[in-house]
Design a protein around this motif. Structure first.
Motif, PDB file in Angstrom:
ATOM      1  N   THR A 259      -7.060  -3.564   2.364  1.00 19.98           N
ATOM      2  CA  THR A 259      -5.702  -3.414   1.845  1.00 19.98           C
ATOM      3  C   THR A 259      -4.760  -2.925   2.928  1.00 19.98           C
ATOM      4  OG1 THR A 259      -6.691  -2.843  -0.290  1.00 19.98           O
ATOM      5  CG2 THR A 259      -4.349  -2.446  -0.034  1.00 19.98           C
ATOM      6  N   ASN A 260      -5.243  -2.048   3.798  1.00 15.01           N
ATOM      7  CA  ASN A 260      -4.418  -1.609   4.928  1.00 15.01           C
ATOM      8  C   ASN A 260      -3.989  -2.784   5.793  1.00 15.01           C
ATOM      9  OD1 ASN A 260      -5.260   1.762   6.074  1.00 15.01           O
ATOM     10  ND2 ASN A 260      -4.624   1.014   4.084  1.00 15.01           N
ATOM     11  N   TYR A 261      -4.949  -3.648   6.132  1.00 13.57           N
ATOM     12  CA  TYR A 261      -4.616  -4.798   6.964  1.00 13.57           C
ATOM     13  C   TYR A 261      -3.642  -5.730   6.239  1.00 13.57           C
ATOM     14  CZ  TYR A 261      -8.803  -3.174   9.411  1.00 13.57           C
ATOM     15  OH  TYR A 261      -9.729  -2.406  10.070  1.00 13.57           O
ATOM     16  N   ALA A 262      -3.837  -5.886   4.935  1.00 12.12           N
ATOM     17  CA  ALA A 262      -2.922  -6.727   4.157  1.00 12.12           C
ATOM     18  C   ALA A 262      -1.513  -6.138   4.139  1.00 12.12           C
ATOM     19  CB  ALA A 262      -3.451  -6.882   2.732  1.00 12.12           C
ATOM     20  N   LEU A 263      -1.423  -4.826   3.980  1.00 12.32           N
ATOM     21  CA  LEU A 263      -0.110  -4.175   3.985  1.00 12.32           C
ATOM     22  C   LEU A 263       0.618  -4.415   5.293  1.00 12.32           C
ATOM     23  CD1 LEU A 263      -0.892  -0.714   2.327  1.00 12.32           C
ATOM     24  CD2 LEU A 263       0.712  -2.425   1.460  1.00 12.32           C
ATOM     25  N   LEU A 264      -0.090  -4.294   6.398  1.00 14.53           N
ATOM     26  CA  LEU A 264       0.551  -4.458   7.706  1.00 14.53           C
ATOM     27  C   LEU A 264       0.980  -5.904   7.941  1.00 14.53           C
ATOM     28  CD1 LEU A 264      -1.958  -2.112   9.407  1.00 14.53           C
ATOM     29  CD2 LEU A 264       0.492  -1.738   9.400  1.00 14.53           C
ATOM     30  N   LEU A 265       0.149  -6.852   7.532  1.00 10.56           N
ATOM     31  CA  LEU A 265       0.523  -8.256   7.691  1.00 10.56           C
ATOM     32  C   LEU A 265       1.722  -8.603   6.817  1.00 10.56           C
ATOM     33  CD1 LEU A 265      -0.155 -11.054   8.908  1.00 10.56           C
ATOM     34  CD2 LEU A 265      -1.564 -11.452   6.876  1.00 10.56           C
ATOM     35  N   ILE A 266       1.697  -8.167   5.557  1.00 13.12           N
ATOM     36  CA  ILE A 266       2.797  -8.490   4.641  1.00 13.12           C
ATOM     37  C   ILE A 266       4.084  -7.806   5.092  1.00 13.12           C
ATOM     38  CG2 ILE A 266       3.613  -8.212   2.266  1.00 13.12           C
ATOM     39  CD1 ILE A 266       0.711  -8.542   1.359  1.00 13.12           C
ATOM     40  N   SER A 289       2.070 -11.930  15.707  1.00  9.38           N
ATOM     41  CA  SER A 289       2.519 -10.606  16.132  1.00  9.38           C
ATOM     42  C   SER A 289       1.584  -9.506  15.638  1.00  9.38           C
ATOM     43  CB  SER A 289       3.937 -10.342  15.610  1.00  9.38           C
ATOM     44  OG  SER A 289       4.851 -11.264  16.146  1.00  9.38           O
ATOM     45  N   ALA A 290       1.314  -9.502  14.334  1.00  5.96           N
ATOM     46  CA  ALA A 290       0.490  -8.443  13.759  1.00  5.96           C
ATOM     47  C   ALA A 290      -1.003  -8.759  13.839  1.00  5.96           C
ATOM     48  CB  ALA A 290       0.888  -8.210  12.303  1.00  5.96           C
ATOM     49  N   GLY A 291      -1.349 -10.041  13.912  1.00  4.58           N
ATOM     50  CA  GLY A 291      -2.752 -10.433  13.904  1.00  4.58           C
ATOM     51  C   GLY A 291      -3.593  -9.798  14.993  1.00  4.58           C
ATOM     52  N   PRO A 292      -3.154  -9.818  16.276  1.00  5.70           N
ATOM     53  CA  PRO A 292      -3.980  -9.196  17.321  1.00  5.70           C
ATOM     54  C   PRO A 292      -4.212  -7.703  17.087  1.00  5.70           C
ATOM     55  CG  PRO A 292      -2.355 -10.660  18.285  1.00  5.70           C
ATOM     56  CD  PRO A 292      -2.003 -10.555  16.836  1.00  5.70           C
ATOM     57  N   ALA A 293      -3.189  -6.997  16.610  1.00  5.20           N
ATOM     58  CA  ALA A 293      -3.364  -5.566  16.344  1.00  5.20           C
ATOM     59  C   ALA A 293      -4.350  -5.341  15.203  1.00  5.20           C
ATOM     60  CB  ALA A 293      -2.021  -4.925  16.013  1.00  5.20           C
ATOM     61  N   ILE A 294      -4.249  -6.161  14.145  1.00  5.25           N
ATOM     62  CA  ILE A 294      -5.184  -6.040  13.017  1.00  5.25           C
ATOM     63  C   ILE A 294      -6.600  -6.367  13.476  1.00  5.25           C
ATOM     64  CG2 ILE A 294      -5.832  -7.065  10.806  1.00  5.25           C
ATOM     65  CD1 ILE A 294      -2.848  -7.436  10.241  1.00  5.25           C
TER      66      ILE A 294
END
Length: 751
Positions: A259-266, A289-294
């Motif tokens: 859910t954390n990763y989903a929150l950051l992507l959304i 943009s967010a994918g590499p960090a996730i």
């Protein structure tokens, strides 16, 4: 990542990705086996431990499959603690009447029918006549369900036809095993339902949408289900002891991290929707943009978990394998399935707060671009004259007045003061570790005061006998000498030789102190030391049993901590080094999460000792809390620092950090609160270790989210400026053209 983003966001390919993902998931659910792990957690010491060697030899004895049930009869309630003033109530309880003693003798006769040695089942009266004890040797059960059924049958027989007012407690090995198993009965479903409910509630509050929360919740829930199936298949294939406690932690971790990763992507997707009319182009930018960090964050957690493979305890290794699989699946669901699902559902999924491009910005020139990615678009359309020729445009209008923008400006204005206050707060909380202890007694590991714990206290007080037990195996030729030697050891109350087999004689030793207490452990160490210093065959004497097994587990756990903690720190440092391309920033980030861990342990220790009544940390808590707090704590610092690195290209180190805090503050705080709430759910299981892990991780995540990542790390970054990124140089990175629906190049942070 760019190729993946194009595949997930294409008009036709996004639907294909979603359909194929659902088909593959359905096939895996149908083909993979369900979890078949034991209900109760494994309590085995390493094979090399002395107690494990005793256990292996005892399997060759005639009574190898024997266990023991201790049944206590008395009036009133069990004392709360041994030596507690309330135990004085036992002395004024009425003596057992003749009729009650007769009824207890009848119960002993009935219980003897369930014992392979019925002649040994006889009632014993306490010195004051207020309590009675029946020791029932029974055939050991090989399965958890068998132990539970056996305990239920013994309780039923012991309580049948008793006079009014006479109470019964089942304790001993059978009682403790049954109560431990019952603590985990139905744990999987209960924990899963509560976790899902907590995540759903927090997602609804976060998104303020009646629809949007369903998409990430369904994706993460599918990931959790798949993780359980995959873990069950791996456990069955490689004989890994996966139990209910591991499955519970697995669900909490998959739901929390996924859910954390989903929150950051959304959040990044929504941010791009404010400047990009085409949702598909916005999602492409969000993924790239967010994918590499996730991916880096999830990889950090997974690799940290895999360090548990070097542990000596089988339970630690099983947790590492299971949770690493769970994190990998959570990452795959977030980065492969979620983007396609969001794109297929279109912009209206955010209703009623649908992000739209502001009218005055719909046709804006590149010079008016505001986000780091939009600024790069503008820069890429001009001749490349280096970073100095790319002016830093003003911040977005919709972010300049947010609470996180104000926090960023405040920290930037007074970094030394705010950083100093944050350090003092962390240091103050860490002082709570003073006086902390590791290791709980057998009676202190379960919450809710189950019957076996009450019975153990009754046994200790009413019969004034040591609760600790050890099984000594000595060479038959020197068995009598070994028993005599044991009686002279401090802490040993009695030593009785028993059966012989394979050249060894079993000696049952009673130790002073409660089971698995420090006093009993000292007695076992003294026994082992005495035999090790003896001459001849006495030196080959082995000391095992339940308490010795617990001591060996505690020793192995300490060895695991000494090995695994440095390995986890090395893995995290290496990933941060590669991701941030800096030497200073990774060191600061690691020190910050270690400080958060120590502060969380300190706060947790104070809470456990003075509020919840837990006298010590469970053996597994220190390592597991470190693992989750360091790995997950670095997650939030990765999200902040990678965005700061992206913004640094155009704004510089200090302004880039302030802009990163403004942009990521809200979503990281929401993610942290959600993760903290999810870990608290572990407390629904009546097991002290899981309650402690959940509480410590909750405190640590909140402290990291609200203080360390929000105030301390940015303050240090503001003080150091460009030195925070040393030896990395400030320069722009451009991606090939066309990443934003045909727009010019987009800079990619840390890729």
């Amino acid at each position: 990542m760019r190729t993946l983003a194009r595949l997930q966001t294409g008009k036709v390919s996004s639907v294909i990705v979603l359909v194929v993902s659902l088909v593959v998931l359905g096939a895996l659910f149908g083909l993979l086996p369900k979890s078949s792990g034991e209900t109760a957690p494994s309590m085995a010491a390493p094979d090399s431990a002395e107690s494990s060697k005793v256990t292996a030899l005892l399997k060759k004895f005639p009574d190898a499959d024997r266990s023991t049930a201790l049944i206590v009869f008395a009036h009133g309630s069990a004392p709360k603690l041994r030596g507690d003033p309330t135990t004085a109530d036992l002395q004024v309880w009425p003596e057992l009447t003749a009729a009650e003693q007769t009824a207890i003798a009848d119960r002993a006769a009935a219980l003897a029918e369930k014992s392979p040695t019925p002649q040994a089942v006889r009632p014993q009266l306490s010195d004051d006549g207020s309590a009675a004890l029946i020791v029932v040797p029974v055939d050991g059960e090989s399965t958890t369900d068998g132990v539970v059924d056996q305990a239920a049958e013994l309780r039923s027989i012991a309580r049948a036809d008793l006079p009014d007012g006479l109470r019964v407690w089942l304790t001993g090995p059978v009682g403790f095993q049954a109560d431990t198993a019952n603590s985990f009965a139905g744990a999987d479903l209960r924990l899963l339902l509560i976790t899902a409910a907590v995540v759903a509630l927090l997602l609804i509050i976060t998104y303020r949408s009646p629809v949007l929360w369903l998409v990430p919740l369904i994706v993460v829930a599918l990931g959790d289900g798949l993780a359980r199936f995959v873990v069950a298949a791996v456990a069955a294939q490689f004989d890994i002891p996966v139990d209910a406690s591991i499955l519970g932690i697995l669900s909490v971790l998959v739901f929390g991290a996924g859910t954390n990763y989903a929150l950051l992507l959304i959040a990044r997707y929504r941010e791009e929707l404010l400047v990009e009319p085409d949702p598909r182009a916005a999602m492409r930018t969000a993924v790239t943009s967010a994918g590499p960090a996730i991916l880096a964050s999830g990889s950090t957690v997974a690799l940290s978990l895999l360090m548990l493979l070097f542990a000596s305890l089988a339970g630690n290794r099983a947790l590492g394998i299971a949770c690493a699989i769970g994190i990998a699946i959570a990452l795959a669901m977030t980065l492969l399935v979620l983007p396609a699902a969001l794109v297929v559902c279109r912009r209206g999924l955010f209703w009623p707060f649908i992000p739209r491009v502001a009218p005055q910005r719909a046709g804006a020139e590149p010079a008016e671009a505001t986000s780091a990615s939009a600024k790069a678009d503008a820069a890429a359309s001009r001749p490349d004259t280096g970073p100095a020729s790319t002016p830093a445009p003003p911040a977005r209008a919709d972010a300049g007045h947010t609470v996180w923008a104000r926090i960023g400006r405040a920290v930037a204005h007074r970094p030394a003061v705010i950083g100093g206050v944050a350090v003092l707060l962390v240091a103050f909380l860490a002082l709570g570790l003073l006086g902390s202890r590791i290791g709980l007694t057998q009676t202190g590991k379960l919450i809710g005061d189950p019957e076996s714990v009450q019975g153990e206290r009754m046994l200790s007080v009413a019969f004034d006998q040591g609760g600790g037990q050890a099984t000594v195996l000595a060479k038959t030729a020197v068995a009598a000498e070994a028993a005599e030697l044991a009686t002279g050891v401090d802490g040993v109350e009695s030593a009785r030789p028993g059966d012989s087999a394979v050249g060894y004689t079993r000696i049952d030793v009673t130790l002073a102190g409660d089971p698995q207490s420090a006093e009993v452990f000292d007695g076992i160490r003294a026994l082992r030391s005495t035999y090790a210093d003896a001459d001849g065959q006495l030196r080959d004497t082995l000391v095992g049993g339940i308490d010795a097994n617990a001591l060996d587990q505690e020793t192995a756990a300490a060895d695991d901590r000494a090995l695994i903690i440095p390995l986890i720190l090395a893995v995290v440092f290496l990933i941060l080094l590669l991701l941030l391309r800096s030497l200073v920033a990774p060191i600061i980030l690691i020190l910050s999460v270690v400080a958060t861990y120590l502060a969380s342990l300190g706060a947790g220790n104070w809470l456990f000792q003075h509020v919840l009544g837990f006298p010590a940390f469970d053996t597994s808590v220190v390592l597991y809390s470190f693992l989750f707090l360091v790995a997950l704590g670095v997650d939030y610092n990765i999200f902040l620092s990678t965005r700061a690195r992206e913004e640094r290209v155009h704004l510089g180190a200090r302004e880039g950090m302030r802009e990163a805090l403004t942009r990521t503050g809200g979503v990281i705080t929401s993610a942290g609160i959600l993760l903290a709430a999810v870990f608290v759910v572990l407390g629904v299981l009546p097991v002290v270790a899981l309650a402690q892990i959940g509480t410590i991780v909750c405190i640590g995540v909140l402290l990291d989210t609200l203080v360390v990542r929000t105030l301390l790390v940015p303050a240090i970054a503001f003080l150091l400026g460009e030195r925070f990124w040393w030896p990395s140089h400030r320069h722009a990175h451009r991606a090939p053209a066309g990443e934003r629906g045909g727009d010019p190049a987009v800079p990619l942070e840390a890729r």
